[in-house]
Design a protein around this motif. Structure first.
Motif, PDB file in Angstrom:
ATOM      1  N   GLY A 257       9.107   5.659  95.500  1.00 55.05           N
ATOM      2  CA  GLY A 257       8.006   6.592  95.675  1.00 55.05           C
ATOM      3  C   GLY A 257       8.473   8.030  95.767  1.00 55.05           C
ATOM      4  O   GLY A 257       9.656   8.328  95.925  1.00 55.05           O
ATOM      5  N   VAL A 258       7.520   8.943  95.662  1.00 56.66           N
ATOM      6  CA  VAL A 258       7.810  10.376  95.683  1.00 56.66           C
ATOM      7  C   VAL A 258       8.187  10.791  97.100  1.00 56.66           C
ATOM      8  O   VAL A 258       7.426  10.593  98.039  1.00 56.66           O
ATOM      9  CB  VAL A 258       6.591  11.175  95.190  1.00 56.66           C
ATOM     10  CG1 VAL A 258       6.823  12.668  95.358  1.00 56.66           C
ATOM     11  CG2 VAL A 258       6.294  10.837  93.731  1.00 56.66           C
ATOM     12  N   ASN A 319      -0.045  10.856  86.783  1.00 57.44           N
ATOM     13  CA  ASN A 319       0.605  11.833  87.665  1.00 57.44           C
ATOM     14  C   ASN A 319       1.687  12.625  86.940  1.00 57.44           C
ATOM     15  O   ASN A 319       1.987  13.762  87.309  1.00 57.44           O
ATOM     16  CB  ASN A 319       1.205  11.130  88.881  1.00 57.44           C
ATOM     17  CG  ASN A 319       0.147  10.630  89.836  1.00 57.44           C
ATOM     18  OD1 ASN A 319      -1.031  10.974  89.713  1.00 57.44           O
ATOM     19  ND2 ASN A 319       0.546   9.794  90.770  1.00 57.44           N
ATOM     20  N   SER A 320       2.267  12.026  85.917  1.00 59.34           N
ATOM     21  CA  SER A 320       3.254  12.744  85.110  1.00 59.34           C
ATOM     22  C   SER A 320       2.583  13.821  84.266  1.00 59.34           C
ATOM     23  O   SER A 320       3.113  14.928  84.117  1.00 59.34           O
ATOM     24  CB  SER A 320       4.010  11.768  84.208  1.00 59.34           C
ATOM     25  OG  SER A 320       4.850  12.444  83.304  1.00 59.34           O
ATOM     26  N   ALA A 328      -0.818  15.041  94.909  1.00 60.04           N
ATOM     27  CA  ALA A 328      -1.581  14.197  95.837  1.00 60.04           C
ATOM     28  C   ALA A 328      -0.697  13.145  96.497  1.00 60.04           C
ATOM     29  O   ALA A 328      -0.921  12.778  97.663  1.00 60.04           O
ATOM     30  CB  ALA A 328      -2.743  13.535  95.101  1.00 60.04           C
ATOM     31  N   GLU A 329       0.323  12.649  95.771  1.00 61.44           N
ATOM     32  CA  GLU A 329       1.246  11.678  96.357  1.00 61.44           C
ATOM     33  C   GLU A 329       1.993  12.310  97.531  1.00 61.44           C
ATOM     34  O   GLU A 329       2.241  11.659  98.543  1.00 61.44           O
ATOM     35  CB  GLU A 329       2.243  11.198  95.297  1.00 61.44           C
ATOM     36  CG  GLU A 329       1.623  10.427  94.142  1.00 61.44           C
ATOM     37  CD  GLU A 329       0.995   9.123  94.587  1.00 61.44           C
ATOM     38  OE1 GLU A 329       1.639   8.406  95.395  1.00 61.44           O
ATOM     39  OE2 GLU A 329      -0.135   8.823  94.157  1.00 61.44           O
ATOM     40  N   LYS A 332      -0.185  13.073 100.874  1.00 64.49           N
ATOM     41  CA  LYS A 332      -0.492  11.965 101.774  1.00 64.49           C
ATOM     42  C   LYS A 332       0.254  12.112 103.088  1.00 64.49           C
ATOM     43  O   LYS A 332      -0.253  11.772 104.147  1.00 64.49           O
ATOM     44  CB  LYS A 332      -0.118  10.626 101.114  1.00 64.49           C
ATOM     45  CG  LYS A 332      -1.015  10.219  99.966  1.00 64.49           C
ATOM     46  CD  LYS A 332      -0.518   8.913  99.361  1.00 64.49           C
ATOM     47  CE  LYS A 332      -1.366   8.493  98.177  1.00 64.49           C
ATOM     48  NZ  LYS A 332      -0.860   7.236  97.548  1.00 64.49           N
ATOM     49  N   TYR A 333       1.485  12.618 103.019  1.00 60.46           N
ATOM     50  CA  TYR A 333       2.270  12.788 104.240  1.00 60.46           C
ATOM     51  C   TYR A 333       2.628  14.246 104.530  1.00 60.46           C
ATOM     52  O   TYR A 333       3.082  14.562 105.623  1.00 60.46           O
ATOM     53  CB  TYR A 333       3.547  11.932 104.190  1.00 60.46           C
ATOM     54  CG  TYR A 333       4.409  12.160 102.965  1.00 60.46           C
ATOM     55  CD1 TYR A 333       5.240  13.260 102.857  1.00 60.46           C
ATOM     56  CD2 TYR A 333       4.398  11.245 101.912  1.00 60.46           C
ATOM     57  CE1 TYR A 333       6.031  13.463 101.735  1.00 60.46           C
ATOM     58  CE2 TYR A 333       5.178  11.434 100.787  1.00 60.46           C
ATOM     59  CZ  TYR A 333       6.003  12.547 100.711  1.00 60.46           C
ATOM     60  OH  TYR A 333       6.780  12.745  99.598  1.00 60.46           O
ATOM     61  N   CYS A 334       2.415  15.143 103.553  1.00 62.54           N
ATOM     62  CA  CYS A 334       2.671  16.579 103.772  1.00 62.54           C
ATOM     63  C   CYS A 334       1.491  17.371 103.210  1.00 62.54           C
ATOM     64  O   CYS A 334       1.570  17.941 102.116  1.00 62.54           O
ATOM     65  CB  CYS A 334       3.974  16.997 103.110  1.00 62.54           C
ATOM     66  SG  CYS A 334       4.510  18.673 103.532  1.00 62.54           S
ATOM     67  N   PRO A 335       0.370  17.401 103.920  1.00 64.01           N
ATOM     68  CA  PRO A 335      -0.881  17.931 103.371  1.00 64.01           C
ATOM     69  C   PRO A 335      -0.859  19.425 103.050  1.00 64.01           C
ATOM     70  O   PRO A 335      -1.690  19.890 102.270  1.00 64.01           O
ATOM     71  CB  PRO A 335      -1.913  17.619 104.462  1.00 64.01           C
ATOM     72  CG  PRO A 335      -1.126  17.390 105.697  1.00 64.01           C
ATOM     73  CD  PRO A 335       0.184  16.828 105.267  1.00 64.01           C
TER      74      PRO A 335
END
Length: 399
Positions: A257-258, A319-320, A328-329, A332-335
């Motif tokens: 994942g990213v 997404n590419s 957006a990926e 999810k954890y760094c808005p």
């Protein structure tokens, strides 16, 4: 006619696994003559030089697998090697962040696997996560204290110098065109001449299946290239995180994942994603090599993988093509990240071995013949694991 070069051992591939193997062979059998053959003009030109530079801990891998055992050993060996040879590294630690209930369940299962693998990990709740990394949000996380960062290309340069200092050769700009194994020797044809040796190790990465085919090995895998596209954060974001920040991975997929990765030079990378590549070794976006596409288009395993992962493939491709989906990926954890924060960076290409039945090969995969060993699958964490992989190959080649 050009005279053949003769050595005791030939290593095909000047990435980190090939160079670590050559060095470990020299350590195991001092005085043995070793030649590393690399088709590029320098070492570490492909997977080794196009990754996040992470010293992995081994948290993700099936207990008892080669990845689990060699990665754990390799993390410490890499740090020890770097210390001994003056190569900068940092043990930053890592947080694997769960952002929803599904990921939270996977997080707990992954934590249990990490404990089985004997790793130094602990769970943190949302409040502690926010205190540790104020810009990161999630329901909780796994903290892995031993994860670090390094420049693997520099590790390769050091290994190459050590191989030469011990009497070996690192021959760049030398493309292998054929491999013949006889009862008493292995003969390697290259564009620059013929090499003969008693033993051979092929650590050819993105060309692993082709080198094995040259050697007459009927292997049940094909290398499928997956592009991992990265971005860099601008300098003013260099203090965004102190640790590596990873999502909780989908256990059905081999990709992590990213993620946000501080780098040893003081920057932060974002990525990678995982999209099907149309060239094994061309890192430009949209690059196509017809031979590479035909290779997997004719392979039944590729179509079985595609059918089983249609939704994931479409999502990754979207997404590419559209940076907002990639963003957006991360959000999810760094808005607080914005589109303007994602600056261009060169992609990487992962060599993923796929079986004819469509199974993705998750573990390291070796194929042996009487006089050779072929490394057919060595994606991440191969860089972290390179020194113990090299030791394993040296022991298998020179018992």
């Amino acid at each position: 006619m050009t005279a053949a070069h003769r050595v005791d051992v030939i290593v095909i591939g000047g990435g980190i696994v090939g160079l670590a193997t050559a060095w470990k062979i020299q350590q195991r059998r001092p005085g043995v003559s070793v030649a590393v053959l690399e088709k590029e003009p320098g070492v570490a030109q492909h997977q080794t030089g196009h990754n996040s530079g992470v010293i992995h801990s081994g948290i993700y891998y099936e207990p008892g697998s080669l990845k689990a055992t060699l990665c754990k050993r390799g993390a410490q060996e890499t740090k020890d090697f770097a210390t001994a040879h003056g190569i900068p590294f940092r043990t930053t630690g890592k947080l694997l962040v769960a952002t929803d209930e599904t990921e939270h369940g996977r997080m707990l299962a992954l934590h249990e696997r990490a404990l089985v693998n004997g790793l130094d990990v602990r769970l943190v709740d949302a409040a502690e996560l926010r205190r540790a990394e104020p810009h990161i949000r999630g329901l909780g996380a796994i903290e892995v204290s031993t994860t670090g960062i390094i420049d693997y290309a520099r590790v390769c340069e050091t290994l190459a110098a050590l191989v030469v200092a011990a009497g070996g050769e690192v021959v760049t700009g030398t493309t292998v065109t054929d491999v013949h194994e006889a009862a008493t020797e292995v003969v390697v044809d290259t564009e620059a001449g013929i090499w003969r040796a008693e033993r051979l190790v092929a650590c050819a990465g993105l060309q692993a299946d082709r080198i094995a085919a040259m050697a007459g090995i009927d292997v049940d895998v094909r290398i499928i290239p997956f592009r991992g596209e990265y971005y860099s954060l601008p300098p003013y974001r260099a203090d965004l995180v102190a640790r590596l920040i990873y999502p909780i991975p989908d256990p059905a997929l081999p990709f992590l994942g990213v993620h946000l990765s501080p780098t040893i030079d003081g920057g932060i990378t974002v990525g990678p994603n995982a999209v099907l590549g149309f060239s094994r070794e061309d890192y430009r976006k949209g690059a196509v090599k017809v031979r590479d596409v035909l290779d997997y288009a004719r392979y039944p395993g590729m179509w079985r993988v595609a059918r089983a992962n249609v939704r994931t493939g479409i999502h990754e491709m979207k997404n590419s093509l559209f940076k907002r989906g990639y963003l957006a990926e991360c959000q999810k954890y760094c808005p607080e990240l914005q589109l303007s924060d994602l600056l261009p960076r060169e992609a990487g290409i992962r060599a993923q071995a796929v079986r004819r039945d469509g199974t993705l090969v998750h573990d390291f995969l070796l194929e042996r013949t009487p006089r050779s060993i072929h490394v057919l699958n060595a994606p991440s964490p191969a860089a972290t694991s390179a020194l113990p992989i090299g030791q394993t190959l040296a022991e298998g080649l020179l018992p």
